[in-house]
Scaffold this motif. Structure first.
Motif, PDB file in Angstrom:
ATOM      1  N   TYR A 171       0.358  11.018  -3.551  1.00  0.00           N
ATOM      2  CA  TYR A 171       1.454  10.679  -2.914  1.00  0.00           C
ATOM      3  C   TYR A 171       1.855  11.868  -1.895  1.00  0.00           C
ATOM      4  O   TYR A 171       1.659  12.790  -2.199  1.00  0.00           O
ATOM      5  CB  TYR A 171       2.542  10.260  -3.677  1.00  0.00           C
ATOM      6  CG  TYR A 171       2.407   9.259  -4.949  1.00  0.00           C
ATOM      7  CD1 TYR A 171       2.179   8.016  -4.361  1.00  0.00           C
ATOM      8  CD2 TYR A 171       2.587   9.533  -6.323  1.00  0.00           C
ATOM      9  CE1 TYR A 171       2.070   6.960  -5.428  1.00  0.00           C
ATOM     10  CE2 TYR A 171       2.340   8.425  -7.182  1.00  0.00           C
ATOM     11  CZ  TYR A 171       1.978   7.356  -6.827  1.00  0.00           C
ATOM     12  OH  TYR A 171       1.981   6.164  -7.664  1.00  0.00           O
ATOM     13  N   ARG A 188       0.665   6.679   1.035  1.00  0.00           N
ATOM     14  CA  ARG A 188       1.334   6.242  -0.139  1.00  0.00           C
ATOM     15  C   ARG A 188       2.479   7.195  -0.351  1.00  0.00           C
ATOM     16  O   ARG A 188       2.239   8.707  -0.358  1.00  0.00           O
ATOM     17  CB  ARG A 188       0.250   6.132  -1.260  1.00  0.00           C
ATOM     18  CG  ARG A 188      -1.054   5.359  -0.826  1.00  0.00           C
ATOM     19  CD  ARG A 188      -2.014   5.649  -1.949  1.00  0.00           C
ATOM     20  NE  ARG A 188      -2.024   5.178  -3.196  1.00  0.00           N
ATOM     21  CZ  ARG A 188      -1.848   5.372  -4.410  1.00  0.00           C
ATOM     22  NH1 ARG A 188      -1.753   6.855  -4.500  1.00  0.00           N
ATOM     23  NH2 ARG A 188      -1.714   4.743  -5.439  1.00  0.00           N
ATOM     24  N   GLY A 199       1.816   2.288  -3.343  1.00  0.00           N
ATOM     25  CA  GLY A 199       0.961   2.820  -4.104  1.00  0.00           C
ATOM     26  C   GLY A 199       0.327   1.719  -4.532  1.00  0.00           C
ATOM     27  O   GLY A 199      -0.834   1.837  -5.707  1.00  0.00           O
ATOM     28  N   THR A 209       0.960  -1.201   0.128  1.00  0.00           N
ATOM     29  CA  THR A 209       0.080   0.135  -0.008  1.00  0.00           C
ATOM     30  C   THR A 209       0.785   1.376   0.172  1.00  0.00           C
ATOM     31  O   THR A 209       0.527   2.286  -0.582  1.00  0.00           O
ATOM     32  CB  THR A 209      -1.202   0.048   1.412  1.00  0.00           C
ATOM     33  OG1 THR A 209      -1.739  -0.924   1.255  1.00  0.00           O
ATOM     34  CG2 THR A 209      -1.914   1.270   1.372  1.00  0.00           C
TER      35      THR A 209
END
Length: 388
Positions: free
Chosen positions: A345, A249, A209, A206
């Motif tokens: 992200y 992430r 990503g 995870t």
């Protein structure tokens, strides 16, 4: 901590004729003095600051408005309750100035004293793990002596150095029967909440990503709006569909973890909500030590706090999927990640990075302070973290 000055003989009562000063009073005096020194000291603008200032001056001359930095809120309405996001950028000059003052007044900190307290206590003692959190903290963790994190010690100088590693920091409360739900049903809800938190914030796949199937799998499939939102966020993240609202992430092409440990601390509770329903409340903070993939060895930490309310109801009384959780609300604060980036992200700030965009104008906060709930009255200005 700054050494105390010698006491003038005959200036008060106490042993040796000096005044008796309590540790609490002295500590407050030191903190106030350091803050006042920092506030009043003349500052020579850095090259980066001068560039930003000039760019803003040119934008003003053209009538252009720079992009804003955000602290949230990004609101999503779900059954009358809201989910929010807050991101705060790291400004390294603030903690660095404090670090210089502390070291200047107590150079022994650089000679092997404990980096956690500056008291000379052996480091092994100061770094002993904290017991599991059983109640809400009443204050922020104490300030740490200045220590630069390294690949070998990525949590050096952070309160999280004494936190549990990964899933061990998610301790379940003892289950009891609540409303019409049995002890076993409540225990299952607690285990599922932990499974969601672990997969969403700690699972290596995870974090790189990949799709968090376990976390998604415990959410009631009848909660279609929630499932659709998360599916869209994972497939095509943008400002209105951000996977960081629920999942931690990073881009493996840009970053990697410094080691294989993420520090975790928080607590989980449960209570009856409406008739025949129980809400599990989870409040946990995760600390991620990152290093860039370009060969650099500099470590920068991102701190993510997540607050979730998850409901389980008696399927005899409500239209729910047995054994699944309903997401009532979710809330986040992300410390040290770019505010106006919506690629799904985390993007920590490193001390050697160039400032990309205007300097943050929002309030300063301590990302380790979990003594209060996440602020619901927030502006759209990007804030600043006081430490990482």
């Amino acid at each position: 901590m700054t050494d105390r000055p010698s006491e003038a003989p005959g200036s008060g009562s106490g042993e040796g004729g000096g005044p008796s000063i309590s540790d609490e009073v002295w500590e407050k005096f030191v903190q106030d003095s350091e803050r006042d020194i920092h506030a009043s000291a003349p500052k020579e603008p850095s090259a980066r600051a001068r560039v930003v200032t000039e760019r803003l001056r040119q934008q003003d001359a053209r009538g252009a408005q720079p992009e804003g930095w955000r602290t949230g809120p990004a609101w999503r309405e779900m059954d009358g309750r809201a989910a929010r996001r807050r991101r705060l950028w790291a400004i390294f000059g603030v903690p660095l100035a404090i670090a210089v003052l502390v070291v200047a007044n107590k150079p022994s900190l650089l000679l092997g004293d404990d980096p956690g307290s500056g008291t000379g206590v052996p480091e092994a003692v100061a770094a002993s793990p904290l017991p599991a959190e059983t109640a809400a903290p009443t204050a922020a963790p104490s300030e740490m002596a200045p220590v630069t994190p390294t690949l070998e010690r990525p949590f050096a100088g952070s309160p999280s150095a004494r936190w549990a590693d990964g899933a061990a920091g998610i301790v379940l409360p003892k289950a009891t029967a609540v409303s019409s739900l049995s002890k076993a049903e409540v225990e299952q809800a607690l285990r599922q909440t932990k499974a969601l938190l672990v997969d969403a914030n700690l699972d290596p796949a995870t974090l790189r990503g990949e799709r968090p199937e376990t976390a998604l799998g415990v959410i009631d499939p009848l909660q279609t709006e929630m499932i659709d939102l998360l599916d869209t966020a994972l497939r095509k993240p943008d400002k209105e569909h951000d996977p960081l609202w629920m999942f931690s992430r990073y881009d493996p092409a840009e970053l990697r973890l410094a080691g294989d440990v993420v520090k975790t601390r928080g607590r989980m509770t449960f209570k009856a909500d409406r008739e025949d329903s129980v809400v599990v409340h989870a409040d946990f903070t995760f600390v991620y030590p990152f290093v860039r993939t370009d060969g650099s060895t500099e470590v920068s930490r991102t701190i993510v706090r997540r607050v979730l309310d998850l409901e389980v109801s008696n399927p005899v009384e409500y239209e729910v999927t047995p054994g699944k959780l309903y997401v009532v609300s979710y809330d986040q604060e992300i410390g040290n990640s770019a505010c106006d980036t919506y690629d799904g992200y985390l993007h920590p700030q490193f001390s050697t990075d160039e400032q990309a965009g205007p300097l943050p104008t929002g309030p300063t906060m301590d990302p380790y302070d979990r003594s209060e709930g996440i602020d619901q009255e927030r502006t759209d200005d990007c804030g600043v973290v006081s430490r990482t």
